[in-house]
Design a protein around this motif. Structure first.
Motif, PDB file in Angstrom:
ATOM      1  N   VAL A 101      62.988  64.008  55.924  1.00 20.85           N
ATOM      2  CA  VAL A 101      63.771  62.901  55.361  1.00 20.85           C
ATOM      3  C   VAL A 101      62.868  61.979  54.556  1.00 20.85           C
ATOM      4  CG1 VAL A 101      65.195  60.897  55.891  1.00 20.85           C
ATOM      5  CG2 VAL A 101      65.545  63.023  57.132  1.00 20.85           C
ATOM      6  N   THR A 105      63.355  61.065  50.648  1.00 19.98           N
ATOM      7  CA  THR A 105      63.457  59.675  50.197  1.00 19.98           C
ATOM      8  C   THR A 105      62.414  59.356  49.140  1.00 19.98           C
ATOM      9  OG1 THR A 105      64.230  59.089  52.407  1.00 19.98           O
ATOM     10  CG2 THR A 105      63.516  57.290  50.984  1.00 19.98           C
ATOM     11  N   LEU A 334      70.239  60.281  50.215  1.00 17.02           N
ATOM     12  CA  LEU A 334      69.888  59.019  50.864  1.00 17.02           C
ATOM     13  C   LEU A 334      68.978  58.252  49.916  1.00 17.02           C
ATOM     14  CD1 LEU A 334      69.121  60.308  54.467  1.00 17.02           C
ATOM     15  CD2 LEU A 334      71.180  59.145  53.679  1.00 17.02           C
ATOM     16  N   GLU A 335      69.452  57.119  49.406  1.00 14.97           N
ATOM     17  CA  GLU A 335      68.717  56.412  48.351  1.00 14.97           C
ATOM     18  C   GLU A 335      68.158  55.058  48.773  1.00 14.97           C
ATOM     19  OE1 GLU A 335      70.583  56.427  44.508  1.00 14.97           O
ATOM     20  OE2 GLU A 335      71.837  58.138  45.023  1.00 14.97           O
ATOM     21  N   ASP A 336      68.438  54.598  49.983  1.00 11.74           N
ATOM     22  CA  ASP A 336      67.952  53.294  50.437  1.00 11.74           C
ATOM     23  C   ASP A 336      66.586  53.483  51.090  1.00 11.74           C
ATOM     24  OD1 ASP A 336      67.431  50.875  51.616  1.00 11.74           O
ATOM     25  OD2 ASP A 336      69.462  50.572  52.375  1.00 11.74           O
ATOM     26  N   ILE A 337      65.540  53.266  50.299  1.00  9.52           N
ATOM     27  CA  ILE A 337      64.196  53.552  50.785  1.00  9.52           C
ATOM     28  C   ILE A 337      63.829  52.683  51.984  1.00  9.52           C
ATOM     29  CG2 ILE A 337      61.755  53.376  50.193  1.00  9.52           C
ATOM     30  CD1 ILE A 337      62.387  54.369  47.434  1.00  9.52           C
ATOM     31  N   VAL A 340      65.729  53.958  55.167  1.00 11.48           N
ATOM     32  CA  VAL A 340      65.207  55.231  55.664  1.00 11.48           C
ATOM     33  C   VAL A 340      63.781  55.055  56.167  1.00 11.48           C
ATOM     34  CG1 VAL A 340      64.674  57.621  55.048  1.00 11.48           C
ATOM     35  CG2 VAL A 340      66.726  56.524  54.152  1.00 11.48           C
ATOM     36  N   ASN A 344      62.574  56.230  59.800  1.00 12.86           N
ATOM     37  CA  ASN A 344      61.327  56.953  60.037  1.00 12.86           C
ATOM     38  C   ASN A 344      60.438  56.195  61.014  1.00 12.86           C
ATOM     39  OD1 ASN A 344      61.898  59.144  58.468  1.00 12.86           O
ATOM     40  ND2 ASN A 344      60.570  58.576  56.770  1.00 12.86           N
TER      41      ASN A 344
END
Length: 436
Positions: A101, A105, A334-337, A340, A344
């Motif tokens: 993931v 990202t 999934l684009e919201d760094i 995410v 993580n």
């Protein structure tokens, strides 16, 4: 019976250290420093220092465990030795998920910079990057580390350039000024920015491809963390000195804005290009680490044996590499760094708590195992620094928002279910493992 093909030992201390620095210095610092400054204020460098302390405490535990068990499965192997297969599988599951993931990202971060420079749509660029870098990995570890050395050099130069731009502005702001959140903001920024330190633990997954891994893996790990700590704190001080925390927190491309303010508009394009190198390097090394732990768990019998297949010519775990690529590609939506990154972080904080507990446990359970590297400071058999590592990781864990905690616990639940299925249906052919 055909001889089993293993991984090739080609990495010396330099390659191990640079690989570690490369994944640590990736997209986190480029993408998250603005949001961290919004939480901590000009004192964001303190957040970096706190995150660095947590990384160093846990990194020392990794160094000792890597010197004891130089295996590609890394955390899975360590946890299995101390607490058995169920928790080991769960830890390995969380790390695999976090890695793929994270790669997805960061590939989107690359695609965003690439779009700004060329106008290319984001989704195709992200997928193409994952495909190309997976192909590099399929050519073998030597080609991968050579590319990583080049990319690491460029991204480190980018950070050095930010430090250089900040030198004339040193003293222009109060470096102890916090945001309105106060000390709580310092802690929240530390929990967020810890994503920028993630990577040092991936070095241990190169144990089966390193020369003298009992020596070079621990040394490379400590050297990589130390170099990254120095760069990060200096970058944080320079960034707030140039823009101030209020303006920095509003920027979607903080380093580009720093370059534009300090050196003019042309400099921002240079920083953007360096950001492409940084994000590329992070994706490469995340895919590398994820494929190695899949390979290691399959070799240990906890994942289907086919995932331990090694290509006879390149000595790359080719099926594990392709699987990592496919899973990462499925998450490019999934684009919201920042979100995410914190998901993580949840998996990493939990893993680090377990790893520190593993070291404490093995000091009592298996004191006879040789430890070429040993964490300093003990009270009898009790290792003090891993205890502090557990406490600090718990402190960071409780800083995360509720929905991040919910997703993290959900991932843990899925991992527990997968562990039960694995223990029920997948049998190991390794006699040593059966005897544990």
């Amino acid at each position: 019976m055909a001889k089993k093909i293993g991984l090739r030992r080609t990495l010396g201390l330099l390659e191990v250290t640079i690989s570690g620095v490369g994944i640590i210095l990736g997209a986190g610092i480029y993408a998250l420093i603005g949001e961290a400054a919004g939480l901590a204020g000009n004192a964001v460098w303190i957040s970096f220092a706190l995150s660095a302390l947590i990384a160093l405490l846990t990194g020392l535990s990794y160094a000792e465990l890597a010197s004891m068990f130089p295996k590609a499965a890394a955390e899975y192997e360590y946890t299995s030795q101390a607490f058995g297969g169920f928790l080991a599988f769960l830890v390995g599951w969380m790390i695999i998920f976090s890695g793929v993931v994270g790669a997805a990202t960061v590939s989107l971060g690359f695609a965003g910079y690439f779009q700004a420079l060329t106008g290319t749509p984001i989704l195709p660029s992200a997928i193409a990057l994952l495909a190309v870098l997976s192909l590099v990995l399929l050519f073998g570890i030597t080609h991968s580390t050579r590319l990583a050395i080049v990319l690491t050099t460029v991204e480190a130069l980018g950070l050095v350039l930010v430090i250089y731009m900040g030198i004339p502005y040193l003293g222009s702001v109060d470096l102890l000024e916090m945001s309105p959140l106060g000390s709580a903001g310092i802690l929240q920024a530390s929990a967020l920015i810890f994503f920028a330190f993630i990577g040092f633990e991936e070095i241990v997954k190169l144990s089966e491809e390193a020369k003298d891994p009992e020596i070079n893996i621990p040394r490379g790990l400590v050297l990589a963390i130390s170099a990254s700590i120095i760069l990060y704190i200096l970058v944080a001080i320079s960034a707030v000195s140039v823009l101030g925390w209020e303006e920095l927190s509003c920027s979607s491309a903080p380093f580009s804005d720093i370059a534009r303010y300090a050196l003019g508009p042309n400099a921002s394009a240079i920083i953007s290009i360096m950001a492409l190198f940084a994000t590329t390097n992070t994706v490469l090394l995340m895919l590398l680490a994820s494929s190695r732990i899949i390979y290691g768990m399959a070799s240990s019998g906890s994942l289907p044996p086919i995932l331990a297949s090694v290509h006879p010519r390149t000595h790359a775990p080719w099926i594990a590499t392709i699987l990592s690529m496919i899973i990462a590609m499925s998450f490019v939506f999934l684009e919201d760094i920042a979100f995410v990154a914190n998901v993580n972080n949840f998996t990493v904080f939990v893993t680090f708590i377990v790893i520190n507990a593993v070291l404490i446990s093995l000091r009592y359970k298996k004191p006879q195992i040789a430890r070429p590297f040993r964490v300093p400071i003990s009270l009898g058999k009790l290792a003090v620094l891993p205890v502090l590592g557990i406490l600090f990781n718990l402190l960071m864990l409780i800083q995360l928002e509720t929905r991040v905690m919910a997703i993290g616990l959900g991932l843990g639940g899925l991992g527990a279910l997968a562990a039960l299925i694995s223990m029920r249906y997948i049998k190991s052919d390794d006699p040593q493992r059966k005897g544990e």
